[in-house]
Design an enzyme around this catalytic site. Structure first.
Site, PDB file in Angstrom:
ATOM      1  N   ASP A  91     -28.231 -21.527  30.662  1.00  0.00           N
ATOM      2  CA  ASP A  91     -26.831 -21.540  31.363  1.00  0.00           C
ATOM      3  C   ASP A  91     -27.288 -21.096  32.907  1.00  0.00           C
ATOM      4  O   ASP A  91     -28.049 -20.086  33.115  1.00  0.00           O
ATOM      5  CB  ASP A  91     -25.859 -20.506  30.710  1.00  0.00           C
ATOM      6  N   LYS A 147     -22.947 -18.043  40.149  1.00  0.00           N
ATOM      7  CA  LYS A 147     -22.548 -16.535  41.044  1.00  0.00           C
ATOM      8  C   LYS A 147     -23.704 -15.623  41.051  1.00  0.00           C
ATOM      9  O   LYS A 147     -24.352 -15.416  40.301  1.00  0.00           O
ATOM     10  CB  LYS A 147     -21.235 -15.841  40.540  1.00  0.00           C
ATOM     11  N   GLU A 184     -31.348 -32.384  27.136  1.00  0.00           N
ATOM     12  CA  GLU A 184     -32.218 -32.997  28.001  1.00  0.00           C
ATOM     13  C   GLU A 184     -31.978 -34.553  27.809  1.00  0.00           C
ATOM     14  O   GLU A 184     -31.909 -35.376  28.619  1.00  0.00           O
ATOM     15  CB  GLU A 184     -33.679 -33.040  27.297  1.00  0.00           C
TER      16      GLU A 184
HETATM   17  N1  SAM Z   1     -31.192 -25.315  24.531  1.00  0.00           N
HETATM   18  C1  SAM Z   1     -30.498 -25.993  24.089  1.00  0.00           C
HETATM   19  C2  SAM Z   1     -30.741 -27.388  24.926  1.00  0.00           C
HETATM   20  O1  SAM Z   1     -31.337 -27.650  25.831  1.00  0.00           O
HETATM   21  O2  SAM Z   1     -29.896 -28.326  24.352  1.00  0.00           O
HETATM   22  C3  SAM Z   1     -28.885 -25.758  24.604  1.00  0.00           C
HETATM   23  C4  SAM Z   1     -28.729 -25.543  26.253  1.00  0.00           C
HETATM   24  S1  SAM Z   1     -27.095 -24.625  26.161  1.00  0.00           S
HETATM   25  C5  SAM Z   1     -26.881 -25.108  27.948  1.00  0.00           C
HETATM   26  C6  SAM Z   1     -27.584 -22.893  26.693  1.00  0.00           C
HETATM   27  C7  SAM Z   1     -27.461 -22.313  25.382  1.00  0.00           C
HETATM   28  O3  SAM Z   1     -27.827 -20.634  25.597  1.00  0.00           O
HETATM   29  C8  SAM Z   1     -26.016 -22.031  24.740  1.00  0.00           C
HETATM   30  O4  SAM Z   1     -26.036 -22.381  23.478  1.00  0.00           O
HETATM   31  C9  SAM Z   1     -25.632 -20.435  24.959  1.00  0.00           C
HETATM   32  O5  SAM Z   1     -24.864 -19.859  24.052  1.00  0.00           O
HETATM   33  C10 SAM Z   1     -27.209 -19.902  25.021  1.00  0.00           C
HETATM   34  N2  SAM Z   1     -27.400 -18.595  25.555  1.00  0.00           N
HETATM   35  C11 SAM Z   1     -26.910 -18.214  26.835  1.00  0.00           C
HETATM   36  N3  SAM Z   1     -27.245 -16.776  27.072  1.00  0.00           N
HETATM   37  C12 SAM Z   1     -27.895 -16.619  26.005  1.00  0.00           C
HETATM   38  C13 SAM Z   1     -28.445 -15.169  25.910  1.00  0.00           C
HETATM   39  N4  SAM Z   1     -28.368 -14.223  26.489  1.00  0.00           N
HETATM   40  N5  SAM Z   1     -28.835 -15.083  24.438  1.00  0.00           N
HETATM   41  C14 SAM Z   1     -28.687 -15.929  23.381  1.00  0.00           C
HETATM   42  N6  SAM Z   1     -28.373 -17.130  23.885  1.00  0.00           N
HETATM   43  C15 SAM Z   1     -27.845 -17.243  25.052  1.00  0.00           C
END
Ligand code: SAM
Length: 214
Positions: A117, A121, A195
């Site tokens: 993510d 900000k 991806e």
């Molecule tokens: N890695 C996957 C992909 O490439 O298809 C998912 C990407 S998605 C944009 C990012 C994932 O990271 C989300 O499911 C989110 O809930 C998880 N995530 C974000 N911050 C996290 C954290 N601090 N601890 C565990 N998971 C987290």
């Protein structure tokens, strides 16, 4: 990752034997949990788990732990495991901020961050998974010879991640701004859900592989 409240996801996860529920008690015991001495590879923020599930299936010589913050997303990975169980894959629902309480110093051999993510900000920079605050945590749990691999299509996040390396004491073994345009780097590349989606839209995929000199 879009979050929908999937009814019963918490219950389904609580009942799943593929999910590690007492993760704090696993610290320093991961090889015992897998029942072998194979290397431990983890993906932080695995989403629905396509990448880590495929990696675990392709590489029975490694153990894999998929980490995801949200039950509604983790549920998809759990469902995949119910269909075809892999003995070398475990899942944890947790916030990666607590990662050093779940793995002992040096216990992890490789860390994957995929399409993390962006938290655009400035005041949220420390929540970004490739931030220096997270690199400090990874520095503790990662074997001194271990590596971290990060892929994204988000240029701002990637530039930020590259700038974080030096202050955090990490070196780049590889930096590419066009992973999919490099046939050698694509060998063995396992696509994540994001991806697939973003490369199909024509977005370039950025990747680094980093390590520390210890
Ligand atoms: N890695 C996957 C992909 O490439 O298809 C998912 C990407 S998605 C944009 C990012 C994932 O990271 C989300 O499911 C989110 O809930 C998880 N995530 C974000 N911050 C996290 C954290 N601090 N601890 C565990 N998971 C987290």
């Amino acid at each position: 990752m879009r979050l929908r409240n999937i009814t019963g996801s918490r219950e389904a996860i609580a009942a799943s034997r593929h999910v590690v529920h007492e993760e704090l008690s696993c610290r320093g015991r991961w090889q015992e949990i897998f029942g072998n001495g194979n290397p431990i590879h983890i993906e932080i923020g695995m989403g629905k788990g396509k990448f880590i599930y495929t990696m675990a299936r392709l590489h029975p010589e490694n153990n894999y732990v998929g980490i995801e913050k949200y039950s509604s997303v983790l549920l998809r990975a759990v469902q995949k495991m119910e269909e075809e169980e892999l003995p070398n894959l475990k899942l944890i629902r947790m916030d990666a901020e607590e990662i050093a309480e779940v793995f002992a110093p040096g216990e992890v051999d490789r860390i994957y961050l995929n399409f993390s993510d962006p938290w655009p900000k400035d005041r949220h920079a420390k929540r970004r998974l490739p931030s220096r605050q997270f690199l400090e945590r990874y520095d503790v749990i990662l074997n001194p010879r271990g590596q971290l691999e990060f892929k994204t299509d988000n240029r701002e996040l990637f530039d930020f991640a590259v700038e974080e390396l030096e202050p955090a004491g990490w070196q780049a073994k590889l930096i590419t701004y066009d992973l999919h345009g490099d046939a050698a780097l694509m060998e063995g590349n396992v696509m994540t859900e994001y991806e697939e989606k973003f490369s199909a839209m024509g977005n370039p995929i950025y990747k680094y592989i980093i390590y520390r000199e210890k």
